[in-house]
Design a protein around this motif. Structure first.
Motif, PDB file in Angstrom:
ATOM      1  N   UNK A 199       0.951  -1.200  -0.536  1.00 39.30           N
ATOM      2  CA  UNK A 199      -0.219  -0.021  -0.089  1.00 39.30           C
ATOM      3  C   UNK A 199       0.867   0.822   0.010  1.00 39.30           C
ATOM      4  N   UNK A 200       0.480   2.285  -0.670  1.00 40.25           N
ATOM      5  CA  UNK A 200       1.483   3.817  -0.528  1.00 40.25           C
ATOM      6  C   UNK A 200       1.218   4.571   0.656  1.00 40.25           C
ATOM      7  N   UNK A 201       2.430   5.407   1.184  1.00 42.35           N
ATOM      8  CA  UNK A 201       2.185   5.936   2.424  1.00 42.35           C
ATOM      9  C   UNK A 201       1.176   6.914   1.926  1.00 42.35           C
ATOM     10  N   UNK A 202       0.063   7.310   2.927  1.00 43.23           N
ATOM     11  CA  UNK A 202      -1.171   8.407   3.154  1.00 43.23           C
ATOM     12  C   UNK A 202      -0.621   9.384   2.320  1.00 43.23           C
ATOM     13  N   UNK A 203      -1.305  10.308   2.057  1.00 38.89           N
ATOM     14  CA  UNK A 203      -0.629  11.519   1.320  1.00 38.89           C
ATOM     15  C   UNK A 203      -0.459  12.739   2.723  1.00 38.89           C
ATOM     16  N   UNK A 204      -1.410  12.061   3.564  1.00 39.57           N
ATOM     17  CA  UNK A 204      -1.423  13.300   4.601  1.00 39.57           C
ATOM     18  C   UNK A 204       0.364  12.890   5.108  1.00 39.57           C
ATOM     19  N   UNK A 205       1.220  11.733   5.084  1.00 41.17           N
ATOM     20  CA  UNK A 205       1.903  11.301   5.947  1.00 41.17           C
ATOM     21  C   UNK A 205       3.021  11.535   4.901  1.00 41.17           C
ATOM     22  N   UNK A 206       2.874  12.356   3.369  1.00 41.94           N
ATOM     23  CA  UNK A 206       4.114  12.386   2.649  1.00 41.94           C
ATOM     24  C   UNK A 206       4.511  13.505   2.685  1.00 41.94           C
ATOM     25  N   UNK A 207       3.214  14.238   2.984  1.00 42.03           N
ATOM     26  CA  UNK A 207       3.385  15.894   2.841  1.00 42.03           C
ATOM     27  C   UNK A 207       3.336  16.334   4.458  1.00 42.03           C
ATOM     28  N   UNK A 208       3.586  15.685   5.864  1.00 42.16           N
ATOM     29  CA  UNK A 208       4.058  16.182   6.494  1.00 42.16           C
ATOM     30  C   UNK A 208       5.273  15.905   6.669  1.00 42.16           C
ATOM     31  N   UNK A 209       5.676  14.471   6.352  1.00 39.46           N
ATOM     32  CA  UNK A 209       7.855  14.211   5.965  1.00 39.46           C
ATOM     33  C   UNK A 209       7.713  15.300   5.252  1.00 39.46           C
ATOM     34  N   UNK A 210       7.752  16.151   4.706  1.00 36.97           N
ATOM     35  CA  UNK A 210       8.366  17.017   3.701  1.00 36.97           C
ATOM     36  C   UNK A 210       7.865  18.173   4.162  1.00 36.97           C
ATOM     37  N   UNK A 211       7.428  18.119   5.014  1.00 33.86           N
ATOM     38  CA  UNK A 211       7.136  20.339   5.619  1.00 33.86           C
ATOM     39  C   UNK A 211       6.518  20.701   4.778  1.00 33.86           C
ATOM     40  N   UNK A 212       5.087  20.091   4.171  1.00 32.67           N
ATOM     41  CA  UNK A 212       4.820  20.858   2.617  1.00 32.67           C
ATOM     42  C   UNK A 212       3.332  21.324   3.613  1.00 32.67           C
ATOM     43  N   UNK A 213       3.037  22.725   2.864  1.00 35.06           N
ATOM     44  CA  UNK A 213       2.049  23.826   3.188  1.00 35.06           C
ATOM     45  C   UNK A 213       1.191  24.293   1.805  1.00 35.06           C
ATOM     46  N   UNK A 214      -0.125  23.653   1.240  1.00 37.74           N
ATOM     47  CA  UNK A 214      -0.501  24.167   0.655  1.00 37.74           C
ATOM     48  C   UNK A 214      -0.415  26.157  -0.142  1.00 37.74           C
ATOM     49  N   UNK A 215      -0.207  26.543   0.013  1.00 35.43           N
ATOM     50  CA  UNK A 215       0.219  27.603  -0.777  1.00 35.43           C
ATOM     51  C   UNK A 215      -0.503  28.532  -1.445  1.00 35.43           C
ATOM     52  N   UNK A 216      -1.345  29.823  -0.836  1.00 38.02           N
ATOM     53  CA  UNK A 216      -2.485  30.570  -1.697  1.00 38.02           C
ATOM     54  C   UNK A 216      -1.711  31.209  -2.307  1.00 38.02           C
ATOM     55  N   UNK A 217      -0.370  31.791  -2.964  1.00 36.21           N
ATOM     56  CA  UNK A 217      -0.277  32.254  -3.725  1.00 36.21           C
ATOM     57  C   UNK A 217      -0.450  31.487  -5.236  1.00 36.21           C
ATOM     58  N   UNK A 218       0.127  30.502  -5.196  1.00 41.82           N
ATOM     59  CA  UNK A 218       0.295  29.400  -6.473  1.00 41.82           C
ATOM     60  C   UNK A 218      -1.404  29.014  -6.870  1.00 41.82           C
ATOM     61  N   UNK A 219      -1.775  29.462  -6.074  1.00 42.00           N
ATOM     62  CA  UNK A 219      -3.553  28.184  -5.802  1.00 42.00           C
ATOM     63  C   UNK A 219      -3.630  27.198  -5.677  1.00 42.00           C
ATOM     64  N   UNK A 220      -2.550  26.318  -5.543  1.00 43.39           N
ATOM     65  CA  UNK A 220      -2.893  25.171  -4.923  1.00 43.39           C
ATOM     66  C   UNK A 220      -3.953  24.298  -3.198  1.00 43.39           C
ATOM     67  N   UNK A 221      -4.686  23.666  -3.711  1.00 47.75           N
ATOM     68  CA  UNK A 221      -4.678  22.741  -2.694  1.00 47.75           C
ATOM     69  C   UNK A 221      -4.493  21.411  -3.102  1.00 47.75           C
ATOM     70  N   UNK A 222      -4.597  20.640  -1.817  1.00 46.77           N
ATOM     71  CA  UNK A 222      -3.971  18.735  -2.084  1.00 46.77           C
ATOM     72  C   UNK A 222      -5.010  18.258  -2.318  1.00 46.77           C
ATOM     73  N   UNK A 223      -5.658  17.737  -2.501  1.00 44.27           N
ATOM     74  CA  UNK A 223      -6.173  15.951  -2.140  1.00 44.27           C
ATOM     75  C   UNK A 223      -5.605  14.989  -2.100  1.00 44.27           C
ATOM     76  N   UNK A 224      -6.145  14.868  -0.679  1.00 43.95           N
ATOM     77  CA  UNK A 224      -5.555  13.228   0.178  1.00 43.95           C
ATOM     78  C   UNK A 224      -6.390  12.184  -0.518  1.00 43.95           C
ATOM     79  N   UNK A 225      -7.729  12.055  -0.647  1.00 48.17           N
ATOM     80  CA  UNK A 225      -8.075  11.046  -0.617  1.00 48.17           C
ATOM     81  C   UNK A 225      -7.804  10.083  -1.230  1.00 48.17           C
ATOM     82  N   UNK A 226      -6.974   9.113  -1.521  1.00 49.04           N
ATOM     83  CA  UNK A 226      -6.341   8.490  -3.573  1.00 49.04           C
ATOM     84  C   UNK A 226      -7.564   7.415  -3.419  1.00 49.04           C
ATOM     85  N   UNK A 227      -8.215   6.928  -3.249  1.00 51.14           N
ATOM     86  CA  UNK A 227     -10.231   6.904  -3.602  1.00 51.14           C
ATOM     87  C   UNK A 227     -10.376   7.793  -4.797  1.00 51.14           C
TER      88      UNK A 227
END
Length: 269
Positions: free
Chosen positions: A1-29
């Motif tokens: 099973x692939x690593x949950x996206x929430x964990x990937x984001x946390x491990x890399x210290x990522x945060x969606x940036x409004x100035x880049x128009x980012x919104x991440x989807x975490x639901x793999x289904x």
């Protein structure tokens, strides 16, 4: 099973940036459902814009597609590099601005474009892909937009959403809203709902200069509260073309069908 996206984001210290128009989807289904919209992608090339931490990228790779992904946010590159190592022959990540990339050179003719587009450049990229020689270099577009933009793309004459974007998307391609996506599906949740639009090329009506059609709709919808006789009078021959085609010059832009705009543009071309 692939690593949950929430964990990937946390491990890399990522945060969606409004100035880049980012919104991440975490639901793999949900991401898998989006990747399935174009149909079978096994062995096909997919061009993705704004992969972020790579959730949709993995879903596309899981279909058997070869993915070319363009990411502007360098913070996301380490997470994408992990996917490149996991899928060494199927994923190529380009660090850069999608508005400055030669997509056709990078992805090749026949590629499918699939993307959770950054909202701040989504419409500009769509218009770029809808313009130019026809048939286009891409086979289909599967794109996430704000719900209001999606409704503008598929709107029919007489509706409040019908406008320039509707004509640009419909005069030589076929768009549909393939899926509604609730705001709670994103991190962080945007203020409004979203939708995935699927677009496939159609035949190009003969004898129409796309630039003329663009200028015509810009004039008509630029003053959409006015009658056509006022809004398009600055285009040489437009009033005569209306009369020749039997289109009442007292109508307003939102009542004129895509087919009528095409007929007008053909006369003016």
């Amino acid at each position: 099973m692939p690593e949950p996206l929430r964990d990937v984001i946390a491990r890399h210290g990522l945060q969606a940036t409004k100035s880049l128009g980012q919104n991440f989807i975490l639901d793999r289904q949900l991401l898998a459902r989006i990747a399935a919209i174009p149909g079978s992608l096994n062995g096909a090339t997919v061009y993705e814009v704004g992969p972020g931490p790579g959730g949709l990228t993995r879903a596309l790779l899981d279909t058997g597609a070869k993915v070319v992904a363009v990411e502007r946010d360098r913070r996301c590159l380490p997470a994408l590099a992990e996917l490149e190592n996991e899928f060494p022959d199927c994923l190529r990540v380009i660090s850069g601005d999608a508005l400055e990339i030669d997509e056709r050179r990078e992805a090749g003719d026949g590629a499918h474009i699939v993307a959770n587009l950054p909202y701040n450049v989504g419409t500009a990229l769509l218009l770029r892909w809808l313009e130019g020689p026809w048939p286009p270099w891409w086979s289909s577009l599967t794109l996430m937009f704000q719900r209001e933009v999606a409704e503008r793309i598929v709107a029919r004459p007489g509706s409040e959403h019908y406008g320039r974007l509707s004509v640009a998307a419909q005069w030589r391609s076929t768009p549909r809203i393939a899926m509604a996506v609730h705001r709670s599906s994103f991190v962080p949740p945007p203020k409004i709902a979203s939708a995935v639009v699927h677009i496939v090329p159609a035949g190009e009506p003969p004898g129409v200069d796309p630039l003329v059609l663009e200028k015509l709709t810009a004039a008509a919808f630029g003053q959409r509260r006015k009658m056509l006789r006022s809004s398009v009078k600055g285009m040489p021959g437009a009033l005569d073309a209306l009369a020749e085609l039997g289109i009442d010059s007292e109508r307003r832009a939102e009542t004129v069908s895509v087919e009528e705009y095409v007929a007008l543009a053909r006369r003016l071309s």
